[in-house]
Design an enzyme around this catalytic site. Structure first.
Site: not given
Length: 336
Positions: A159, A186, A279
């Protein structure tokens, strides 16, 4: 949220102010007209979120992002009017820790509330990240993986800071690396194709968007390419799905890792790189429980030590490694 705007264009600042006005809970705490001013203002009053332009006088948004994340870190979203012309700068800024990128809302075009919606949706998601809300207990339990097959897969999630980390990792792998690689980063789907092209050029490996219905395959690096989640299906092919709809991370690393734990029938390694939030941590733990090697990036080499930290906290990683040692470890694992 307390939001700062960094942009040297008065019309862009006005467009952002109008977009934010549709959510009264948001407050614009300060506006800076260049990156250097933003660094100074952030040191005096750190906001919850910065909406950062890329092209500015004195100091651009890439260097400002680097300085802020090093000195007074906070959530940063890159706002740009021309994403195609600024692809490399976008991923440079994300490599320094920017969370996401969004187009500048247009002024005087269509319904103003509709124009503001993409920006407000990203801010809502980042609010959940900052508050560390959205954690959930998953009911899905993966079956034990089958044995006897020698397919090989590296599943990688990243991310904030991910583009630069992925570049380093992929540069450390040869073109004939004997395992399939699937990346979940992401990033909004409008930037995914640009990121694949950028990674391919920067790393020297062939990187492209994953296509619906294709299997992971050695010799190509596949990047999740939509705002839907990507899953590995029981038949070994990849698919995009809107479910779970309440997942704030899109595409979700957890969703992909869990599908690999459920359906991959060969050898695999799960790798969780730099990023804000949690996540990937639960999915990495499930991969470990299924007998796969799992690796998390260490704190010192992470631009944002959120996701790897969450994985370490629940003992999801078999190994915690500096970024530059992950590719050599993968080569060692798959050299057998």
């Amino acid at each position: 949220m307390r939001i700062a705007i960094v942009n040297d264009m008065p019309l862009a600042v006005e467009a952002l102010r109008r977009a934010l006005s549709f959510e009264p809970a948001h407050e614009v705490v300060w506006v800076a007209s260049n990156g250097l001013e933003a660094v100074q203002r952030c040191a005096e009053s750190t906001p919850d979120l910065i909406l950062m332009d890329l092209i500015m006088p004195v100091m651009d948004g890439v260097e400002a992002t680097r300085r802020i994340m090093a000195e007074t870190p906070c959530a940063i979203v890159i706002v740009t009017v021309d994403r195609q012309a600024n692809v490399s700068r976008v991923f440079e800024a994300m490599g320094h820790g920017a969370l996401d990128v969004v187009d500048t809302p247009p002024l005087g075009v269509g319904n103003p509330k509709d124009a503001a919606a993409p920006l407000l949706r990203k801010i809502l998601n980042i609010g959940w990240l900052i508050g560390q809300r959205g954690s959930r207990v998953r009911a899905e339990t993966a079956p034990q993986r089958a044995s006897g097959k020698r397919q090989r897969l590296v599943a990688i999630g990243s991310s904030a800071g991910g583009p630069a980390a992925l570049e380093v990792l992929l540069k450390g792998l040869p073109r004939d690396f004997p395992a399939a690689i699937v990346l979940v980063q992401h990033v909004d789907q409008v930037f995914a194709a640009g990121m694949a092209e950028w990674l391919s050029t920067a790393s020297g490996l062939p990187v492209r968007l994953a296509r619906e219905g294709e299997p992971p395959q050695s010799g190509v690096v596949l990047l999740a390419g939509t705002n839907h989640h990507i899953r590995l299906l029981k038949n070994g092919t990849l698919a995009y799905t809107a479910e779970p709809v309440n997942e704030i991370y899109r595409p979700s690393i957890d969703v992909f890792f869990e599908s690999v734990a459920s359906h991959w029938n060969g050898d695999a390694v799960g790798v969780l790189l730099t990023g804000m939030g949690r996540d990937g941590a639960q999915g990495l733990k499930l991969l470990r429980e299924q007998g796969y090697l799992t690796i998390a990036q260490d704190q010192q080499s992470s631009a944002v030590y959120g996701m790897p930290k969450a994985a370490a906290a629940i003992d999801a990683a078999v190994e915690i490694r500096p970024l530059d040692s992950i590719a050599p470890r993968l080569l060692e694992v798959f050299a057998k």
